[in-house]
Write an enzyme that holds these catalytic residues in place. Structure first.
Site, short mmCIF file in Angstrom:
data_model
loop_
_atom_site.label_atom_id
_atom_site.label_comp_id
_atom_site.label_asym_id
_atom_site.label_seq_id
_atom_site.Cartn_x
_atom_site.Cartn_y
_atom_site.Cartn_z
N ARG A 338 0.75 -1.17 -0.02
CA ARG A 338 0.10 0.25 -0.03
C ARG A 338 0.77 1.10 -0.02
NH1 ARG A 338 -2.29 0.85 5.14
NH2 ARG A 338 -0.86 2.60 5.60
N HIS A 342 -3.35 4.42 4.56
CA HIS A 342 -4.63 3.51 4.74
C HIS A 342 -6.07 4.26 4.06
CE1 HIS A 342 -7.84 1.35 6.18
NE2 HIS A 342 -8.40 2.23 6.90
N TYR A 351 4.25 5.49 11.47
CA TYR A 351 4.43 4.18 11.67
C TYR A 351 5.50 3.23 10.78
CZ TYR A 351 0.19 3.57 8.86
OH TYR A 351 -0.56 3.50 7.73
#
Lengths: 449, 326
Positions: A338, A342, A351
Site C-alpha cells: 500500500r 490507509h 509508523y
C-alpha cells in the site's frame, strides 16, 4: 536457503529495522530471478522454517547474531539470515525490470495473451491510478469525506479482475477500485459512499460486483455462500472474494475457509497482503506466510507477486479454472504494498519509513509493465501519449461527476429499510414529513417561530 | 383433514415441509438439522425426504451459517437458518446486524435477503447456562430486521411460512418450553397478518400484552383473575418488530389499563417501548401507568432458581392487582 527470493519478497523489516544504506543496496542488487512457487503441496518445509527466519529478521544484525548464539532454532537460518531473510517464493512472470520470465505452471494461462491485451492491462492500471489520484484530490478539496487509495495495488486488482468471467461474482472490500473498473462499474459511482450521498451507488446485479464491505472479512462468507449456490444450480461460474492481510485474522475469514472447503465451493480467496493493516504490520496478524494458512483448511494456497499484473492474471485464472472444474477453493496471496495511506485520514509517517516505500516504488506495477511493453516493442510513444490524454479526460469526468452529485432527499433515509414495508418506518416517515412540512408552512406565511 | 392437533415443534416441522415442497429455493441450514432432526426435532425427517442439498448440516460456526446464508440469498435462495439455542446466536450477531439488516437499504433496494433465522428461546426447561435467554429486544432494536414469536402450534405453522415468504430478514423466536404443547392447526385457514397482534382472550378491565411463552402464563392469570371477578384481556403480540401498536391502543382505550409481560429483562425491553408509545397514544385513556413484568437485570440464573426469575402466575397477578388498585 539456497534459492534467491525475488525482489518483491517482504522487505519491510529489512527496509526499516535492519536498515542502513548497505542493506538497501544489497537488496537492490539482488537479481530478480524467476521464482519458484511454494504452494500448499509442500507447506511443511516452508512453514517450519518461517518462524526461525522471521525472528532474526526483526532484530538488528548485531542483536541477531547474539540471538543466533543463544537460540537453538536460529541455527536453521544461520548467522547470515538477517542480511538475507529467506521469504517464501512467489509466482512472478515479469521481473521489476519488465523482463518476462518463464513459469511452467502458469505460463499456459497467459500464453495466448496478445500485445493488444497487454496494452489493455497497462491502460487499466494507468486509468485506475489516475482515477484514484483524482479521488484523493477530491477528498483534499472537500468534495469527498474520505478516500481509501489503492495506490500500488493496481497490478493485483487489474490482474485478478481481468481474470474473471462476466458470469463470475466479485465480493470486494472497500479498496477494490481497480476490480470495479474491470467489472465495468462507473468510477464515479464508487465515490458516492465516500462523498456521503449513499452507502453504495451501484446495483450489484448489473456487474456482478457486490457493494463495498467496510467491516473487514464479512464478505468472504457471502462469497462462500454465493459459491455454494452456484454449485446447487449446477453452473460453472466462480466467485472471487477480496480481503487483506488484516482481515485474515477475522473469524469470518477463517469460517469462510472452513465452509468453502467443507462444501467444495467454487470460490477464490484473493488476499492482497499490502503489508499494512492501517498501522499494524503483517507480523501482527500472522506467524506464517498467509498463503500457507490454506493448507490447514485443506485447499491450496499460492503467493504471487502482487505488483506483477501478468502473474496476478495467470494465478487468478488458474484458481478460477480450478473452481470451475469443481475442485474447490484456492487462497491467493498477492504480495504487494500500500504505497499511500490507509485512507485520507491516516498518517503513515507515524509508523513506517520512507525507505520502505522507496524500496517498493522500485517495483512499481505500472512501470514494470511499461518497461516490458517498450522492450518488446508492443507500444509506441503515440500509445502512451494517447493514454495520457485519456487519463486526463477520465480525471476531469470523475471530478465533474462528483461535484455535480446531489445530496439525497432527507426522506430517502426511510427508503429501502425493508422490502415489504414496516409499520414503524411508515409512522416515523410520516412524522418526519410533517415536521419538515411545518417549516415550509412557516416560510410561506412568514410566521417562523 | 385440514385440522389436526399438533405440538408446536411438530407444527413447525410441518410448516418447513410445506415450504420445502412449495418452493425449490427454500433451504434449511444449521447445526444438527440433518440426520438428528435438530436438538428439538423441529427438522425431523426433512433431510431424509429433501436431501442433503436442501437440508444442510453446517460446520459449528454461527457467523459462518448466517454469512453463507446471505450469500445463498444473494444467489436467489431462501435460507431458513436454525440457531441451536438463544445464547448461541451472538457469534452471528455481527453478520445479522451489520450485514443482513442493512444490505437491502445499502443496495438502494436492488438486493433482497429473504432469510429466516429460527431461534429456540426462553427458559423454564431446567437447562444449563446460555440455553434459556430471551434476546429479542437486541434484534427488534435493529432497523432492517423483523422479529416475531408464535405462542402456539397454529401460529407456529402459519407464521413460519409467512416469514419464509417475506422478502425481509425475519428473526423467528420459538418458545422452547412450549414446543410440546398441542393445539388445533387448520392447514387450510387464511392466516392473520404476520405482524398483527391477536386477542387471545377478550376482557374489559385490564389488558395483558405478551408474546411467545408468556401468552400461556397470561391466559392462566386471566382465568385466575376471572375467579375474583376481574375481566382481563390477553393480547398476543406475536410480533416485536414491528409491534402492532394500533391493536394495543384499541385494547387499552377499552380497558384503560395495560401490563406488558415478557421473560426478557424489563430494562429497555419490548415492554419499555410499548409503555412509552402507549403512554403517548393513550395518555387520557389510562387509569394507571403501564406496568411491566419480566426478567431481572441479572444474568439468567441457574436452573434451580429460574422459576423465581421467570414471570409466573403470581407475579403477573400481582401486577394486575397493582394496576387495578391505582
Amino acid at each position: 536457503m539456497t534459492v534467491e527470493s525475488s525482489a518483491a519478497r517482504g522487505t519491510r523489516r529489512g527496509g526499516t529495522e535492519t536498515g542502513g544504506d548497505a542493506g538497501r543496496t544489497a537488496r537492490a542488487a539482488e537479481s530478480p530471478k524467476p521464482a519458484k512457487r511454494a504452494t500448499a503441496k509442500a507447506p511443511a518445509k516452508t512453514a517450519a522454517k518461517a518462524p526461525a527466519r522471521k525472528a532474526p529478521a526483526k532484530r538488528t544484525p548485531a542483536k541477531a547474531t547474539k540471538a543466533a548464539k543463544t537460540a537453538k532454532t536460529a541455527g536453521q537460518a544461520g548467522p547470515a539470515a538477517p542480511a538475507t531473510p529467506a521469504e517464501p517464493q512467489l509466482v512472478q512472470l515479469l521481473t521489476p525490470e519488465g523482463k518476462r520470465v518463464a513459469d511452467a505452471e502458469y505460463d499456459p494461462y497467459v500464453a495466448d495473451i496478445t500485445p493488444e491485451e497487454l496494452r489493455g492491462l497497462y491502460r487499466d492500471m494507468v486509468l485506475t491510478r489516475r482515477f484514484d489520484a483524482e479521488a484523493t484530490s477530491l477528498q483534499r478539496q472537500g468534495e469527498l469525506g474520505l478516500w481509501a487509495s489503492l495506490l500500488g495495488q493496481e497490478a493485483a486488482q487489474i490482474g485478478s479482475g481481468r481474470a474473471t468471467r462476466e458470469d463470475d461474482w466479485v465480493f470486494p472490500t472497500y479498496r477494490e477500485h481497480g476490480v470495479a473498473w474491470c467489472r465495468g462499474v462507473d468510477p464515479a459511482n464508487l465515490l458516492g459512499m465516500f462523498r456521503g450521498v449513499n452507502h453504495g451507488g451501484w446495483d450489484p446485479n448489473s456487474n456482478h460486483f457486490q457493494l463495498y464491505t467496510i467491516v473487514i472479512g464479512s464478505q468472504t462468507l457471502h462469497a462462500t455462500g454465493y459459491a455454494m449456490g452456484i454449485t446447487k444450480d449446477g453452473a460453472d461460474s466462480a466467485v472471487i472474494a477480496y480481503f487483506g492481510d488484516g482481515a485474515s485474522s477475522q473469524g469470518d475469514v477463517n469460517e469462510a475457509f472452513t465452509f468453502s472447503a467443507v462444501y467444495n465451493a467454487p470460490v477464490v480467496f484473493f488476499c492482497q497482503n499490502n503489508q499494512w493493516a492501517i498501522s499494524e504490520p503483517t507480523e501482527k496478524q500472522t506467524r506464517v506466510p498467509l498463503y500457507q494458512r490454506a493448507s490447514g483448511f485443506g485447499f491450496p494456497g499460492v503467493r504471487v507477486d502482487g505488483n506483477d499484473v501478468l502473474a496476478c492474471l495467470a494465478v487468478t485464472k488458474a484458481a478460477l479454472a480450478r473452481a470451475r472444474r469443481g475442485e474447490g477453493p484456492t487462497l491467493v496471496e498477492a504480495f504487494t504494498y500500500r504505497m499511500g495511506a490507509h485512507t485520507t485520514s491516516d498518517d503513515p509517517t507515524r509508523y513506517r519509513s520512507d525507505d520502505e516505500r522507496e524500496s517498493w516504488e522500485a517495483r512499481d506495477p505500472i512501470q514494470r509493465l511499461r518497461a516490458h511493453l517498450e522492450a518488446e516493442g508492443h507500444a509506441d510513444e503515440a500509445f502512451f501519449t494517447a493514454l495520457e490524454e485519456e487519463s486526463e479526460t477520465l480525471g476531469r469526468r470523475v471530478r465533474e461527476a462528483v461535484r455535480a452529485m446531489p445530496d439525497p432527499d432527507p426522506m430517502a433515509m426511510f427508503e429501502h429499510t425493508y422490502a415489504d414495508g414496516h409499520a414503524l418506518v411508515d409512522e416515523e416517515r410520516a412524522e418526519f414529513a410533517a415536521y419538515q412540512a411545518s417549516f415550509e408552512d412557516a416560510d410561506v406565511t412568514g410566521k417562523a417561530n | 383433514m385440514a385440522t389436526e392437533k399438533l405440538a408446536l415443534a411438530r407444527a413447525l416441522n410441518e410448516s418447513l415441509r410445506t415450504a420445502l415442497e412449495s418452493d425449490p429455493k427454500v433451504l434449511i441450514m444449521g447445526e444438527d438439522v440433518g440426520k438428528l432432526g435438530g436438538v428439538f426435532r423441529v427438522t425431523d425427517g426433512l433431510q431424509k425426504d429433501f436431501g442433503e442439498d436442501r437440508v444442510i448440516d453446517t460446520p459449528l460456526a454461527e457467523s459462518g451459517i448466517v454469512g453463507t446464508a446471505i450469500g445463498l440469498a444473494l444467489r436467489g435462495y431462501r435460507p431458513v437458518v436454525e440457531i441451536q439455542f438463544d445464547g448461541f446466536v451472538f457469534p452471528a450477531y455481527d453478520q445479522i446486524v451489520t450485514q443482513l439488516a442493512k444490505m437491502h437499504a445499502r443496495s438502494l433496494g436492488t438486493v433482497k435477503l429473504p432469510i429466516v433465522i429460527r431461534i429456540p428461546y426462553g427458559g423454564g426447561i431446567g437447562a444449563v447456562e446460555h440455553h434459556s435467554e430471551s434476546p429479542e429486544a437486541l434484534f427488534a432494536h435493529v432497523p432492517g430486521l423483523k422479529v416475531v414469536s408464535p405462542a402456539n402450534a397454529a401460529d407456529g405453522y402459519w407464521m413460519l411460512q409467512q416469514a419464509i415468504q417475506s422478502d425481509d430478514p425475519v428473526i423467528f423466536f420459538e418458545p422452547k418450553r412450549r414446543y410440546w404443547d398441542k393445539a388445533e392447526v387448520d392447514r387450510e385457514a387464511i392466516p392473520a397478518p404476520l405482524h398483527g397482534a391477536q386477542v387471545a382472550r377478550a376482557g374489559t378491565d385490564l389488558t395483558l400484552a405478551a408474546y411467545g411463552p408468556m401468552v400461556k402464563v397470561c391466559l392462566a392469570a386471566a382465568d385466575a383473575a376471572a375467579e375474583e371477578g376481574k375481566s382481563v384481556e390477553v393480547l398476543d403480540l406475536r410480533s416485536m418488530s414491528p409491534v402492532d401498536f394500533d391493536a394495543i391502543q384499541r385494547s387499552v382505550e377499552r380497558t384503560r389499563r395495560l401490563v406488558v409481560v415478557h421473560e426478557a429483562p424489563v430494562f429497555l425491553g419490548t415492554g419499555a417501548e410499548i409503555a412509552a408509545r402507549i403512554t403517548e397514544r393513550c395518555f387520557y385513556h389510562l387509569e394507571a401507568p403501564v406496568l411491566r413484568v419480566g426478567g431481572y437485570h441479572a444474568p439468567y440464573p441457574p436452573a434451580r432458581i429460574e422459576e423465581e426469575y421467570l414471570p409466573g402466575l403470581d407475579r403477573v397477578l400481582d401486577a394486575v392487582d397493582r394496576s387495578l388498585a391505582f
